[in-house]
Design an enzyme around this catalytic site. Sequence first.
Site, mmCIF file in Angstrom:
data_model
loop_
_atom_site.group_PDB
_atom_site.id
_atom_site.type_symbol
_atom_site.label_atom_id
_atom_site.label_comp_id
_atom_site.label_asym_id
_atom_site.label_seq_id
_atom_site.Cartn_x
_atom_site.Cartn_y
_atom_site.Cartn_z
ATOM 1 N N SER A 7 0.853 -1.193 0.000
ATOM 2 C CA SER A 7 0.000 0.000 0.000
ATOM 3 C C SER A 7 0.881 1.232 0.000
ATOM 4 O O SER A 7 1.657 1.446 0.934
ATOM 5 C CB SER A 7 -0.891 0.012 1.235
ATOM 6 O OG SER A 7 -1.366 1.333 1.443
ATOM 7 N N HIS A 32 -1.155 -1.317 -4.354
ATOM 8 C CA HIS A 32 -2.407 -0.952 -3.685
ATOM 9 C C HIS A 32 -2.438 0.559 -3.443
ATOM 10 O O HIS A 32 -1.537 1.115 -2.822
ATOM 11 C CB HIS A 32 -2.499 -1.713 -2.360
ATOM 12 C CG HIS A 32 -3.781 -1.503 -1.623
ATOM 13 N ND1 HIS A 32 -4.928 -2.228 -1.898
ATOM 14 C CD2 HIS A 32 -4.106 -0.653 -0.621
ATOM 15 C CE1 HIS A 32 -5.896 -1.835 -1.074
ATOM 16 N NE2 HIS A 32 -5.430 -0.876 -0.294
ATOM 17 N N ASP A 34 -4.590 3.667 -1.941
ATOM 18 C CA ASP A 34 -5.665 4.042 -1.016
ATOM 19 C C ASP A 34 -6.150 5.459 -1.304
ATOM 20 O O ASP A 34 -5.426 6.425 -1.080
ATOM 21 C CB ASP A 34 -5.162 3.954 0.428
ATOM 22 C CG ASP A 34 -4.978 2.517 0.876
ATOM 23 O OD1 ASP A 34 -5.926 1.732 0.736
ATOM 24 O OD2 ASP A 34 -3.880 2.185 1.360
ATOM 25 N N MET A 36 -8.740 8.273 -0.240
ATOM 26 C CA MET A 36 -9.595 8.648 0.901
ATOM 27 C C MET A 36 -10.065 10.087 0.725
ATOM 28 O O MET A 36 -9.295 10.938 0.274
ATOM 29 C CB MET A 36 -8.806 8.543 2.207
ATOM 30 C CG MET A 36 -8.164 7.185 2.430
ATOM 31 S SD MET A 36 -7.463 7.064 4.086
ATOM 32 C CE MET A 36 -6.560 5.515 3.955
ATOM 33 N N HIS A 65 -8.210 1.259 -4.097
ATOM 34 C CA HIS A 65 -9.121 1.040 -2.964
ATOM 35 C C HIS A 65 -9.790 2.371 -2.638
ATOM 36 O O HIS A 65 -9.168 3.258 -2.043
ATOM 37 C CB HIS A 65 -8.295 0.508 -1.783
ATOM 38 C CG HIS A 65 -9.073 0.251 -0.546
ATOM 39 N ND1 HIS A 65 -8.475 0.013 0.676
ATOM 40 C CD2 HIS A 65 -10.418 0.190 -0.312
ATOM 41 C CE1 HIS A 65 -9.410 -0.181 1.604
ATOM 42 N NE2 HIS A 65 -10.597 -0.069 1.025
ATOM 43 N N MET A 67 -11.982 4.680 -0.649
ATOM 44 C CA MET A 67 -12.637 4.895 0.647
ATOM 45 C C MET A 67 -13.284 6.277 0.574
ATOM 46 O O MET A 67 -12.822 7.248 1.186
ATOM 47 C CB MET A 67 -11.605 4.788 1.784
ATOM 48 C CG MET A 67 -11.206 3.345 2.052
ATOM 49 S SD MET A 67 -9.628 3.201 2.912
ATOM 50 C CE MET A 67 -8.514 3.316 1.520
ATOM 51 N N MET A 139 -11.510 -5.806 5.209
ATOM 52 C CA MET A 139 -10.684 -4.915 6.034
ATOM 53 C C MET A 139 -10.394 -5.598 7.371
ATOM 54 O O MET A 139 -11.309 -6.073 8.048
ATOM 55 C CB MET A 139 -11.395 -3.591 6.304
ATOM 56 C CG MET A 139 -11.612 -2.710 5.084
ATOM 57 S SD MET A 139 -10.144 -2.343 4.124
ATOM 58 C CE MET A 139 -9.109 -1.506 5.321
ATOM 59 N N ASP A 177 -6.867 -6.430 4.098
ATOM 60 C CA ASP A 177 -6.186 -5.130 4.099
ATOM 61 C C ASP A 177 -6.095 -4.597 5.529
ATOM 62 O O ASP A 177 -7.115 -4.313 6.147
ATOM 63 C CB ASP A 177 -6.971 -4.161 3.205
ATOM 64 C CG ASP A 177 -6.275 -2.816 3.039
ATOM 65 O OD1 ASP A 177 -5.149 -2.650 3.542
ATOM 66 O OD2 ASP A 177 -6.878 -1.930 2.401
HETATM 67 C C1 DX5 Z 1 -6.186 1.528 5.559
HETATM 68 C C2 DX5 Z 1 -5.730 1.217 4.164
HETATM 69 C C3 DX5 Z 1 -4.675 0.192 4.106
HETATM 70 C C4 DX5 Z 1 -3.395 0.571 4.806
HETATM 71 C C5 DX5 Z 1 -2.687 -0.673 5.229
HETATM 72 O O1 DX5 Z 1 -7.344 2.296 5.492
HETATM 73 O O2 DX5 Z 1 -6.820 0.776 3.380
HETATM 74 O O3 DX5 Z 1 -4.419 -0.172 2.765
HETATM 75 O O4 DX5 Z 1 -2.542 1.340 4.029
HETATM 76 O O5 DX5 Z 1 -1.573 -0.297 5.968
HETATM 77 P P1 DX5 Z 1 -0.800 -1.290 6.937
HETATM 78 O O6 DX5 Z 1 -0.326 -2.433 6.103
HETATM 79 O O7 DX5 Z 1 0.308 -0.450 7.463
HETATM 80 O O8 DX5 Z 1 -1.787 -1.718 7.984
HETATM 81 ZN ZN ZN Z 2 -6.340 -0.133 1.422
#
Ligand code: DX5
Ligand code: ZN
Length: 218
Positions: A7, A32, A34, A36, A65, A67, A139, A177
Amino acid sequence: MIKIAPSILSADFARLGEEIARVDRAGAGMIHIDVMDGVFVPNITLGLPVVKAVRPYSALPFDVHLMIVDPWKYTAQFVQAGGDYVTFHLEAVNDPAKVIETLKEIRSLGAKAGLSIKPATPASALFPYLEYLDMIMVMTVEPGFGNQKMMPECLAKVQELRAEAEHRGFDILLAIDGGMNASTKEMVWAAGVDMAVAGSAVFGAADAAEMIRVLGGA
Ligand code: DX5
Ligand code: ZN
């Protein structure tokens, strides 16, 4: 062996392209990303122009991903920006018809469609959508931040989803994740995942290739 999707949330954002190329060379299975919006989760990360800008740095699939609230407004644009897998949250869409329409749209654009569920959402909430899914992302932390502690109780959902998908004849990539690291990896393998996202563990490691091997079980 399972796939590891680093990620980029834990990457050095000032050198994002090079960071992606680095984990690609280190043996990542996907990248990956993220996204947000500060509404669906209490954090803001990056959006379309960044995905587009880093696309040339790796030929690996981009696992986007989302969010964000109202994900259907942006899913097509994330495919166009370079997303190979586009995953949104079931909790972000309250109309089941809209969920199906959005998944179909992602597939119609040539990408793989995914749904993710937060820790409080049961696996069975995904059962009505299995035929429209290429990936499920369970998750194992509350979405919003990297480097949180894994909630191992969420892993049982993977088995439940695997059983239901197999029973109904659907081939869906099952991913988790959040919180994947050297001390949680055995639990994750035992859950029967195909892929684990790992942000802080991979980007925080002195040797990313070694960490990816360790987490993947190679
Ligand atoms: C959290 C993200 C994850 C996050 C995982 O909301 O969706 O993808 O980056 O990070 P680690 O591996 O550090 O838990
Ligand atoms: Zn993620």
